[in-house]
Write a protein that holds these residues in place. Sequence first.
Motif, PDB file in Angstrom:
ATOM      1  N   SER A 112       4.518  12.521  -4.651  1.00 46.85           N
ATOM      2  CA  SER A 112       4.425  12.685  -3.200  1.00 46.85           C
ATOM      3  C   SER A 112       4.406  11.318  -2.511  1.00 46.85           C
ATOM      4  N   ALA A 113       3.700  10.369  -3.116  1.00 43.48           N
ATOM      5  CA  ALA A 113       3.660   9.011  -2.561  1.00 43.48           C
ATOM      6  C   ALA A 113       5.045   8.370  -2.586  1.00 43.48           C
TER       7      ALA A 113
ATOM      8  N   SER B 146       4.492  -4.006   2.256  1.00 44.57           N
ATOM      9  CA  SER B 146       4.649  -2.750   1.527  1.00 44.57           C
ATOM     10  C   SER B 146       3.474  -1.806   1.772  1.00 44.57           C
ATOM     11  N   MET B 147       3.736  -0.527   1.612  1.00 44.62           N
ATOM     12  CA  MET B 147       2.672   0.469   1.473  1.00 44.62           C
ATOM     13  C   MET B 147       2.734   0.917   0.022  1.00 44.62           C
ATOM     14  N   THR B 148       1.741   0.518  -0.762  1.00 50.07           N
ATOM     15  CA  THR B 148       1.744   0.788  -2.200  1.00 50.07           C
ATOM     16  C   THR B 148       0.618   1.740  -2.571  1.00 50.07           C
TER      17      THR B 148
ATOM     18  N   ASN C  78       7.178  -0.103  -1.798  1.00 48.67           N
ATOM     19  CA  ASN C  78       8.510   0.033  -1.219  1.00 48.67           C
ATOM     20  C   ASN C  78       9.111  -1.346  -1.006  1.00 48.67           C
ATOM     21  N   THR C  79      10.343  -1.413  -0.584  1.00 48.19           N
ATOM     22  CA  THR C  79      11.058  -2.692  -0.536  1.00 48.19           C
ATOM     23  C   THR C  79      10.495  -3.663   0.489  1.00 48.19           C
ATOM     24  N   ALA C  80       9.634  -3.194   1.397  1.00 44.05           N
ATOM     25  CA  ALA C  80       8.993  -4.114   2.347  1.00 44.05           C
ATOM     26  C   ALA C  80       8.019  -5.047   1.630  1.00 44.05           C
ATOM     27  N   ILE C  81       7.855  -4.848   0.336  1.00 48.99           N
ATOM     28  CA  ILE C  81       7.008  -5.732  -0.464  1.00 48.99           C
ATOM     29  C   ILE C  81       7.538  -7.171  -0.429  1.00 48.99           C
ATOM     30  N   SER C  82       8.843  -7.328  -0.238  1.00 49.03           N
ATOM     31  CA  SER C  82       9.439  -8.671  -0.244  1.00 49.03           C
ATOM     32  C   SER C  82       8.997  -9.502   0.944  1.00 49.03           C
TER      33      SER C  82
ATOM     34  N   THR D 294      -1.721  -8.370  -1.998  1.00 46.77           N
ATOM     35  CA  THR D 294      -1.147  -9.630  -1.523  1.00 46.77           C
ATOM     36  C   THR D 294       0.204  -9.412  -0.852  1.00 46.77           C
ATOM     37  N   VAL D 295       0.805  -8.253  -1.075  1.00 47.38           N
ATOM     38  CA  VAL D 295       2.130  -7.987  -0.502  1.00 47.38           C
ATOM     39  C   VAL D 295       2.153  -6.699   0.328  1.00 47.38           C
ATOM     40  N   GLY D 296       1.005  -6.347   0.904  1.00 52.52           N
ATOM     41  CA  GLY D 296       0.968  -5.185   1.773  1.00 52.52           C
ATOM     42  C   GLY D 296      -0.340  -4.423   1.674  1.00 52.52           C
TER      43      GLY D 296
END
Length: 268
Positions: A166-167, A129-131, A121-125, A152-154
């Motif tokens: 669903s994710a 993020s939740m990936t 999701n955009t919180a990756i920046s 490294t980004v969440g």
Amino acid sequence: MNKKITIIGSGNIGLSLAKGLVNKTYCKAEDITLTRRNIKLMTEEVAAGFKVSDDNLTAIEGVDVVVLAVLPQQLKKVLTQLAPAVNPEKQLFVSVISGVSCADVRKELGENVQVIRAMPNTAISIGQSMTCVATDNASEENLNEVVTLFETVGAVVTIQEDLMTSATALCACGIAFFLRSIRAASQGGVEIGFHAHDALKMAVQTAKGAADLLLLNETHPETEIDKVTSPKGCTIAGLNEMEHNGFSSSLIKGIKLSAKKAGGLYNE
């Protein structure tokens, strides 16, 4: 990390991923190529050290990881462009596109191409993020590499591919759902007497505190709710009023509808 990465499609997720990887020192900006039809709009990215291109075909030549981040409706055309330059022996394809299976990508690029799906999701920046990641044919080595990339980004969860839509609803669309909840809370704060900027700050920090309680204590939401609800108290009165008006039900219905929509985007 010495590998070269090309991100096909520099929209919100593509740019967020690129900036997040650099911010967390996973790689350098010059190791990432960003593609977009109008590169005149990418002056900030060029200034930050990223390579940019409006030619998808040449942008993937010689790179190790290709991230597909275009709209679902654009993908078939893009894959047709990329197919002549694909090197299945040396390149890994990562798709962050809603509703597109690994098989859909291989159908256009070749059955021997290794494909991994990822839904950030955009919180990756900002590295939050939740990936979710999934694959149906990639090697364990490549899967671990993609997990490491997104760690490294969440946070990362590896799931079965049939759960990816669903994710999408819970994690990617979920950012908007929780933001709307914060917005509603701040509006409530204004109505009970706070200035808008103070109400928003209070709602944001309260939401962050609630999430951190669950993450750090590893507790269930109801456990933490019980700590702030007392007999005949104001918290339980507010919660019950929200539930009478469909608070939980509307959120659940929204997530289910988003999941249904996400699953059909590629074929629209």
